[in-house]
Design an enzyme around this catalytic site. Structure first.
Site, PDB file in Angstrom:
ATOM      1  N   GLU A   1       0.886  -1.168   0.000  1.00 26.73           N
ATOM      2  CA  GLU A   1       0.000   0.000   0.000  1.00 26.73           C
ATOM      3  C   GLU A   1       0.916   1.208   0.000  1.00 26.73           C
ATOM      4  O   GLU A   1       1.604   1.471   0.992  1.00 26.73           O
ATOM      5  CB  GLU A   1      -0.874   0.014   1.263  1.00 26.73           C
ATOM      6  CG  GLU A   1      -1.757  -1.205   1.444  1.00 26.73           C
ATOM      7  CD  GLU A   1      -2.916  -1.260   0.467  1.00 26.73           C
ATOM      8  OE1 GLU A   1      -3.168  -0.257  -0.222  1.00 26.73           O
ATOM      9  OE2 GLU A   1      -3.547  -2.312   0.376  1.00 26.73           O
TER      10      GLU A   1
ATOM     11  N   CYS B   1      -3.615   8.141   3.811  1.00 26.56           N
ATOM     12  CA  CYS B   1      -3.299   7.692   2.455  1.00 26.56           C
ATOM     13  C   CYS B   1      -4.480   7.866   1.524  1.00 26.56           C
ATOM     14  O   CYS B   1      -4.325   7.957   0.316  1.00 26.56           O
ATOM     15  CB  CYS B   1      -2.874   6.231   2.489  1.00 26.56           C
ATOM     16  SG  CYS B   1      -4.043   5.222   3.400  1.00 26.56           S
TER      17      CYS B   1
HETATM   18  P1  NAP Z   1       8.330   4.980   4.526  1.00 26.22           P
HETATM   19  O1  NAP Z   1       9.413   5.929   4.801  1.00 26.22           O
HETATM   20  O2  NAP Z   1       8.379   4.209   3.274  1.00 26.22           O
HETATM   21  O3  NAP Z   1       8.265   4.024   5.791  1.00 26.22           O
HETATM   22  C1  NAP Z   1       7.304   3.013   5.906  1.00 26.22           C
HETATM   23  C2  NAP Z   1       7.863   1.885   6.740  1.00 26.22           C
HETATM   24  O4  NAP Z   1       8.950   1.263   6.057  1.00 26.22           O
HETATM   25  C3  NAP Z   1       8.422   2.323   8.081  1.00 26.22           C
HETATM   26  O5  NAP Z   1       8.119   1.338   9.047  1.00 26.22           O
HETATM   27  C4  NAP Z   1       9.915   2.384   7.818  1.00 26.22           C
HETATM   28  O6  NAP Z   1      10.685   2.243   8.986  1.00 26.22           O
HETATM   29  C5  NAP Z   1      10.093   1.203   6.909  1.00 26.22           C
HETATM   30  N1  NAP Z   1      11.287   1.230   6.069  1.00 26.22           N
HETATM   31  C6  NAP Z   1      11.998   2.307   5.668  1.00 26.22           C
HETATM   32  N2  NAP Z   1      13.013   1.906   4.873  1.00 26.22           N
HETATM   33  C7  NAP Z   1      12.933   0.560   4.763  1.00 26.22           C
HETATM   34  C8  NAP Z   1      13.700  -0.435   4.092  1.00 26.22           C
HETATM   35  N3  NAP Z   1      14.746  -0.124   3.345  1.00 26.22           N
HETATM   36  N4  NAP Z   1      13.340  -1.730   4.229  1.00 26.22           N
HETATM   37  C9  NAP Z   1      12.272  -2.074   4.965  1.00 26.22           C
HETATM   38  N5  NAP Z   1      11.510  -1.173   5.628  1.00 26.22           N
HETATM   39  C10 NAP Z   1      11.833   0.125   5.529  1.00 26.22           C
HETATM   40  O7  NAP Z   1       6.908   5.705   4.500  1.00 26.22           O
HETATM   41  P2  NAP Z   1       6.340   6.770   5.523  1.00 26.22           P
HETATM   42  O8  NAP Z   1       6.953   8.062   5.188  1.00 26.22           O
HETATM   43  O9  NAP Z   1       6.407   6.253   6.917  1.00 26.22           O
HETATM   44  O10 NAP Z   1       4.801   6.756   5.129  1.00 26.22           O
HETATM   45  C11 NAP Z   1       4.188   7.728   4.337  1.00 26.22           C
HETATM   46  C12 NAP Z   1       3.706   7.111   3.061  1.00 26.22           C
HETATM   47  O11 NAP Z   1       2.876   5.993   3.328  1.00 26.22           O
HETATM   48  C13 NAP Z   1       2.863   8.041   2.225  1.00 26.22           C
HETATM   49  O12 NAP Z   1       3.373   8.072   0.913  1.00 26.22           O
HETATM   50  C14 NAP Z   1       1.483   7.429   2.222  1.00 26.22           C
HETATM   51  O13 NAP Z   1       0.756   7.633   1.054  1.00 26.22           O
HETATM   52  C15 NAP Z   1       1.772   6.001   2.444  1.00 26.22           C
HETATM   53  N6  NAP Z   1       0.636   5.365   3.101  1.00 26.22           N
HETATM   54  C16 NAP Z   1      -0.123   4.523   2.375  1.00 26.22           C
HETATM   55  C17 NAP Z   1      -1.197   3.895   2.974  1.00 26.22           C
HETATM   56  C18 NAP Z   1      -2.060   2.930   2.212  1.00 26.22           C
HETATM   57  O14 NAP Z   1      -2.825   2.199   2.844  1.00 26.22           O
HETATM   58  N7  NAP Z   1      -1.975   2.874   0.915  1.00 26.22           N
HETATM   59  C19 NAP Z   1      -1.487   4.134   4.315  1.00 26.22           C
HETATM   60  C20 NAP Z   1      -0.687   5.017   5.003  1.00 26.22           C
HETATM   61  C21 NAP Z   1       0.375   5.623   4.383  1.00 26.22           C
HETATM   62  P3  NAP Z   1      11.265   3.558   9.737  1.00 26.22           P
HETATM   63  O15 NAP Z   1      10.084   4.361  10.143  1.00 26.22           O
HETATM   64  O16 NAP Z   1      12.012   2.998  10.869  1.00 26.22           O
HETATM   65  O17 NAP Z   1      12.117   4.260   8.724  1.00 26.22           O
END
Ligand code: NAP
Length: 522
Positions: A257, A296
């Site tokens: 997602e 999201c």
């Molecule tokens: P993110 O930076 O991609 O982080 C998401 C998760 O991935 C966090 O737990 C993060 O851990 C982890 N992570 C980071 N780098 C990783 C890697 N290399 N390998 C494995 N895991 C890793 O996203 P975010 O900034 O937290 O979230 C915002 C985004 O989420 C927005 O773009 C939003 O649209 C999207 N979102 C989508 C939905 C949906 O249902 N479609 C719902 C909510 C949000 P750390 O926090 O420890 O870095």
């Protein structure tokens, strides 16, 4: 320095061995807690969950696992006040927005408890009817679904530390699959606390639910062929997950997602005094401000007939002007902060990008914050607009994860559909119309590029669940850039945690299977 939050891993509480990463109050700037996964034996924890947790869950029937979900609901309800306090401190949300996350989770768990109870004593799911394989009916095939013999790894986003865990864990646990949750660091506290309460209550078999906070390094490397991974977060990290060896070589099932440029569409025959117009205006203003636009599913692009561009801008601006922004502890505040200084920087940078193609129609940042400094992570709502949306690029490509939306006029309905599809696949599009025929046509036109079409008309004005609210009975996910994933959708969610197999054999053996199985009531 604040204390490290312990991880529940390999059936015991374990604290990271380094100083950890601090979590902050986004309004006051104070440090709240620290997280670390340093020094934790990942292989041991995954094996423990897979072997101990998985075996214990699979030994139960669907109805028994559903009863466990009900017990989780009781535990969470008993500790609800503490969750609201954590959300205020760590997510900077007003109580109503904390409720979207906390009570949304409890509702979703309750929904799956009820749906699961109806599966009763079954130990497997019957997928479709038996099909004859030969002239003689003695040899037939029956598709069955059984829980996968692996773990479900959840890597979650910062914006829903509660709902994000339980909307995935409810169908996983009901299926009989153990869960390892890695919450986003910025807001990990609420997830960790909820897991702690459920573990302390002894509701689940040991190994059924584990939490690991802090770095994600090495988690994907632990996955084996029958495990599944469900990721929510940015498209960038989604690409890393999707291209990991576990997925590309071991075929670990992967649900993503990611980001989404959701739309709201006003019907071509609407007027400025029509109900459809008023409903769109109210919903856009609500969507922009709930959880400070950090959903999201939030409306990022608004499409209206060209003649209504100015009227829509004024009406949405007037609504947004009523939104007081600041410290969520002050009762006059309607919208709290973004979750962190990093998110504030990201939203401001994204706004600057959008402004290269749009003008500002309303900016709430001119008003003073309530009980909060300009240095806090508070950002007021901003409505942007362009009169030339067909030639825009950035506006159809950049998701600003905050209280920001862009108004765009269309000259024909096909032009509107074309622009909406330029989001390259989104979670949800809402349609505002008083004409059921138009609504049905628009739904078909938009369904192929959206996981959900939310149609709002005067007859459902006070009934509809909201553009951005994800309800457990409806599908959540979207094609293309939204990640291509599917979550929820009632018992459809169980598919991800089950393996389908065609059993070909004697009708006598299939009778035995039928006696153990429940038909999926889809
Ligand atoms: P993110 O930076 O991609 O982080 C998401 C998760 O991935 C966090 O737990 C993060 O851990 C982890 N992570 C980071 N780098 C990783 C890697 N290399 N390998 C494995 N895991 C890793 O996203 P975010 O900034 O937290 O979230 C915002 C985004 O989420 C927005 O773009 C939003 O649209 C999207 N979102 C989508 C939905 C949906 O249902 N479609 C719902 C909510 C949000 P750390 O926090 O420890 O870095």
């Amino acid at each position: 320095m604040t204390a490290l939050l312990p991880n529940f891993f390999a059936g015991r509480w374990q604290t990271g061995t380094d100083a950890g990463t601090p979590l902050f109050d986004p309004v006051l700037g104070t440090e709240l807690a620290r997280v670390s996964s340093s020094g934790i034996d990942l292989a041991e924890g995954f094996a423990f969950a897979r072997e101990q947790g998985g075996a214990a869950l699979r030994a139960m029937r669907y109805g028994q696992r559903a009863a466990m979900l009900s017990q989780i609901v009781e535990v969470l309800q008993a500790n609800r006040d503490a969750y609201y306090e954590i959300a205020t401190a760590n997510s900077g949300t007003v109580a109503k927005d904390s409720g979207v996350d906390i009570d949304g989770a409890i509702f979703t768990l309750g929904y799956y408890a009820k749906q699961g109870a109806a599966l009763g004593d079954a130990t497997l799911l019957l997928d479709g009817e038996r099909i004859r394989m030969a002239k003689d009916p003695a040899f037939q095939t029956q598709h069955i679904q059984v829980p996968t013999h692996g773990v479900a790894l959840f890597i979650n986003a910062f914006n829903f530390p509660s709902w994000g865990l339980w909307e995935k864990a409810a169908p996983a646990l009901l299926s009989g699959v153990p869960v390892i949750i890695k919450p986003a660091t910025a807001t990990a506290w609420l997830t960790q606390r909820m897991v702690k309460d459920v573990v302390d209550a002894g509701v689940l078999p040991v190994g059924a639910l584990s939490v690991i906070c802090g770095s994600s390094a090495g988690l994907m490397d632990q996955l084996q062929a029958f495990d599944v991974v469900s990721f929510t977060g940015s498209a960038e990290t989604g690409r890393i997950i999707r291209s990991h060896r576990a997925v590309t070589e071991l075929s670990v099932r992967c649900n993503i997602e990611a980001d989404s440029l959701n739309s709201a569409l006003l019907s071509p025959d609407a007027t400025a005094d029509s109900e459809a117009f008023k409903l769109l205006v109210a919903e856009v203003a609500r969507e922009m401000t709930v959880k400070s636009g950090q959903k999201c599913t939030a409306i990022r692009r608004i499409f209206v007939p060209r003649a209504l561009y100015q009227a829509t801008a004024q009406a949405i601006g007037a609504r947004l002007a009523k939104t007081s922004v600041g410290n969520p502890r002050n009762e006059s505040v309607r919208m709290g902060a973004l979750v962190s200084q990093e998110q504030k920087a990201s939203v401001l940078a994204g706004l600057a990008q959008l402004k290269t193609e749009a003008t500002v129609l309303y900016d709430g940042n001119a008003a003073p914050l309530v009980d909060a400094d300009a240095s806090s992570a508070c950002v007021a709502p901003v409505l942007l607009g362009t009169e030339s949306p067909m030639s825009a690029q950035v506006l159809h490509a950049v998701e600003v994860f905050g209280p920001v939306s862009t108004l765009m006029p269309y000259d024909s309905i096909n032009e509107a559909y074309t622009m909406i599809r330029r989001g390259e696949g989104s979670l949800v599009c809402s349609v505002y119309s008083e004409d059921p025929t138009f609504t049905a046509q628009a739904s078909v036109a938009l369904a192929s590029s959206h996981g959900r079409v939310h149609a709002v008309s005067p007859d459902v004005a006070t009934l509809h669940s909201g553009h951005g609210n994800v309800m457990p009975m409806s599908l959540h996910g979207g094609p293309g850039r939204a990640g291509g994933g599917e979550e929820l959708g009632g018992l459809r969610a169980l598919n991800f945690y089950h393996r389908r197999s065609a059993v070909q054999g004697s009708a006598l053996a299939l009778d035995q299977l039928a006696a153990q199985g429940a038909k999926l009531p889809l």
